[in-house]
Design an enzyme around this catalytic site. Structure first.
Site, PDB file in Angstrom:
ATOM      1  N   ASP A  30      58.238  52.144  31.100  1.00 25.33           N
ATOM      2  CA  ASP A  30      58.155  52.683  32.454  1.00 25.33           C
ATOM      3  C   ASP A  30      58.755  51.679  33.438  1.00 25.33           C
ATOM      4  O   ASP A  30      58.504  50.472  33.351  1.00 25.33           O
ATOM      5  CB  ASP A  30      56.695  52.985  32.824  1.00 25.33           C
ATOM      6  CG  ASP A  30      56.582  53.867  34.057  1.00 25.33           C
ATOM      7  OD1 ASP A  30      56.174  55.033  33.907  1.00 25.33           O
ATOM      8  OD2 ASP A  30      56.902  53.388  35.173  1.00 25.33           O
ATOM      9  N   ILE A  31      59.515  52.188  34.403  1.00 22.89           N
ATOM     10  CA  ILE A  31      60.204  51.313  35.348  1.00 22.89           C
ATOM     11  C   ILE A  31      59.228  50.659  36.337  1.00 22.89           C
ATOM     12  O   ILE A  31      59.544  49.619  36.925  1.00 22.89           O
ATOM     13  CB  ILE A  31      61.309  52.118  36.098  1.00 22.89           C
ATOM     14  CG1 ILE A  31      62.391  51.210  36.628  1.00 22.89           C
ATOM     15  CG2 ILE A  31      60.701  52.989  37.190  1.00 22.89           C
ATOM     16  CD1 ILE A  31      63.629  51.957  37.124  1.00 22.89           C
ATOM     17  N   ASN A  87      50.353  63.557  32.819  1.00 21.39           N
ATOM     18  CA  ASN A  87      50.054  64.133  34.128  1.00 21.39           C
ATOM     19  C   ASN A  87      50.745  65.491  34.229  1.00 21.39           C
ATOM     20  O   ASN A  87      51.926  65.623  33.903  1.00 21.39           O
ATOM     21  CB  ASN A  87      50.557  63.210  35.244  1.00 21.39           C
ATOM     22  CG  ASN A  87      49.787  61.912  35.293  1.00 21.39           C
ATOM     23  OD1 ASN A  87      48.571  61.895  35.098  1.00 21.39           O
ATOM     24  ND2 ASN A  87      50.489  60.807  35.548  1.00 21.39           N
ATOM     25  N   VAL A  96      57.722  63.352  37.807  1.00 20.31           N
ATOM     26  CA  VAL A  96      58.943  63.672  37.063  1.00 20.31           C
ATOM     27  C   VAL A  96      58.648  64.898  36.215  1.00 20.31           C
ATOM     28  O   VAL A  96      57.739  64.879  35.372  1.00 20.31           O
ATOM     29  CB  VAL A  96      59.397  62.496  36.180  1.00 20.31           C
ATOM     30  CG1 VAL A  96      60.625  62.889  35.367  1.00 20.31           C
ATOM     31  CG2 VAL A  96      59.708  61.260  37.037  1.00 20.31           C
ATOM     32  N   HIS A 100      56.293  64.207  29.712  1.00 20.94           N
ATOM     33  CA  HIS A 100      56.231  62.821  29.241  1.00 20.94           C
ATOM     34  C   HIS A 100      54.787  62.401  29.099  1.00 20.94           C
ATOM     35  O   HIS A 100      53.911  62.866  29.830  1.00 20.94           O
ATOM     36  CB  HIS A 100      56.970  61.875  30.187  1.00 20.94           C
ATOM     37  CG  HIS A 100      56.502  61.940  31.614  1.00 20.94           C
ATOM     38  ND1 HIS A 100      56.884  62.947  32.470  1.00 20.94           N
ATOM     39  CD2 HIS A 100      55.667  61.142  32.328  1.00 20.94           C
ATOM     40  CE1 HIS A 100      56.323  62.765  33.646  1.00 20.94           C
ATOM     41  NE2 HIS A 100      55.560  61.675  33.588  1.00 20.94           N
ATOM     42  N   HIS A 102      52.337  59.009  29.034  1.00 26.26           N
ATOM     43  CA  HIS A 102      52.227  57.579  29.330  1.00 26.26           C
ATOM     44  C   HIS A 102      51.374  56.922  28.249  1.00 26.26           C
ATOM     45  O   HIS A 102      50.237  57.358  28.011  1.00 26.26           O
ATOM     46  CB  HIS A 102      51.502  57.366  30.668  1.00 26.26           C
ATOM     47  CG  HIS A 102      52.202  57.930  31.861  1.00 26.26           C
ATOM     48  ND1 HIS A 102      52.888  57.141  32.769  1.00 26.26           N
ATOM     49  CD2 HIS A 102      52.312  59.202  32.320  1.00 26.26           C
ATOM     50  CE1 HIS A 102      53.378  57.903  33.739  1.00 26.26           C
ATOM     51  NE2 HIS A 102      53.033  59.153  33.483  1.00 26.26           N
TER      52      HIS A 102
HETATM   53  P1  AMP Z   1      54.428  60.880  36.426  1.00 27.43           P
HETATM   54  O1  AMP Z   1      53.969  60.374  37.784  1.00 27.43           O
HETATM   55  O2  AMP Z   1      53.320  61.124  35.450  1.00 27.43           O
HETATM   56  O3  AMP Z   1      55.366  62.058  36.575  1.00 27.43           O
HETATM   57  O4  AMP Z   1      55.236  59.681  35.778  1.00 27.43           O
HETATM   58  C1  AMP Z   1      56.574  59.423  36.039  1.00 27.43           C
HETATM   59  C2  AMP Z   1      56.813  58.000  35.633  1.00 27.43           C
HETATM   60  O5  AMP Z   1      58.203  57.814  35.480  1.00 27.43           O
HETATM   61  C3  AMP Z   1      56.324  56.955  36.640  1.00 27.43           C
HETATM   62  O6  AMP Z   1      55.346  56.123  36.041  1.00 27.43           O
HETATM   63  C4  AMP Z   1      57.595  56.203  37.008  1.00 27.43           C
HETATM   64  O7  AMP Z   1      57.379  54.820  37.195  1.00 27.43           O
HETATM   65  C5  AMP Z   1      58.485  56.487  35.806  1.00 27.43           C
HETATM   66  N1  AMP Z   1      59.927  56.398  36.042  1.00 27.43           N
HETATM   67  C6  AMP Z   1      60.615  56.953  37.078  1.00 27.43           C
HETATM   68  N2  AMP Z   1      61.935  56.681  36.941  1.00 27.43           N
HETATM   69  C7  AMP Z   1      62.062  55.947  35.799  1.00 27.43           C
HETATM   70  C8  AMP Z   1      63.165  55.360  35.129  1.00 27.43           C
HETATM   71  N3  AMP Z   1      64.437  55.476  35.591  1.00 27.43           N
HETATM   72  N4  AMP Z   1      62.941  54.654  33.994  1.00 27.43           N
HETATM   73  C9  AMP Z   1      61.683  54.523  33.531  1.00 27.43           C
HETATM   74  N5  AMP Z   1      60.600  55.072  34.106  1.00 27.43           N
HETATM   75  C10 AMP Z   1      60.784  55.760  35.233  1.00 27.43           C
END
Ligand code: AMP
Ligand code: ZN
Length: 115
Positions: A30-31, A87, A96, A100, A102
């Site tokens: 995760d970024i 989520n 996003v 996915h 976590h």
């Molecule tokens: P959610 O809030 O459950 O939709 O999680 C989306 C996750 O994607 C968040 O924890 C972000 O930090 C992660 N994220 C967004 N852009 C990127 C990226 N380019 N590379 C890796 N993780 C990302």
């Protein structure tokens, strides 16, 4: 869904720190990590989330817990403990809209999943 962020990551159009990959799944760091270990595990095929599973994604996603357990071993958190969270929708804070999970671990995260 060519503009989907995680589709683009799955196609390697956007770089990510990949920690696992097979034909159907990709796992990358995760970024914005919220724990010492914070990995996202995605099906490569697009679907928005758990409400939108297609047969193809459902079959691939069924293997995600096993991949998470394997990664937990590799990151040394299998014994100390970890969470696997998807989520879904606004109340869960999904940002996003490509399914996915976590994988979080490496610190004590407390007993509450929501506040
Ligand atoms: P959610 O809030 O459950 O939709 O999680 C989306 C996750 O994607 C968040 O924890 C972000 O930090 C992660 N994220 C967004 N852009 C990127 C990226 N380019 N590379 C890796 N993780 C990302
Ligand atoms: Zn996508």
């Amino acid at each position: 869904m060519s503009e989907c962020l995680f589709c683009r990551i799955a196609r390697k159009e956007i770089p990510s720190a990949v920690v696992y990959e097979d034909d159907e799944l990709l796992a990358f760091k995760d970024i914005g990590p919220q724990a010492p270990v914070h990995v996202l595990i995605i099906p490569k095929a697009h679907c928005e989330g758990l409400n939108d599973l297609t047969p193809e994604v459902e079959q691939a996603a069924a293997r995600i817990p096993a991949v998470a357990a394997k990664l937990a071993q590799e990151f040394g958190i299998a014994t100390s403990g970890y969470r696997l969270i998807a989520n879904t929708g606004a109340d869960a804070g999904q940002t996003v809209f490509h399914l996915h999970f976590h994988l979080l671990g490496g610190k004590a995260m407390g007993g509450k999943l929501c506040q």
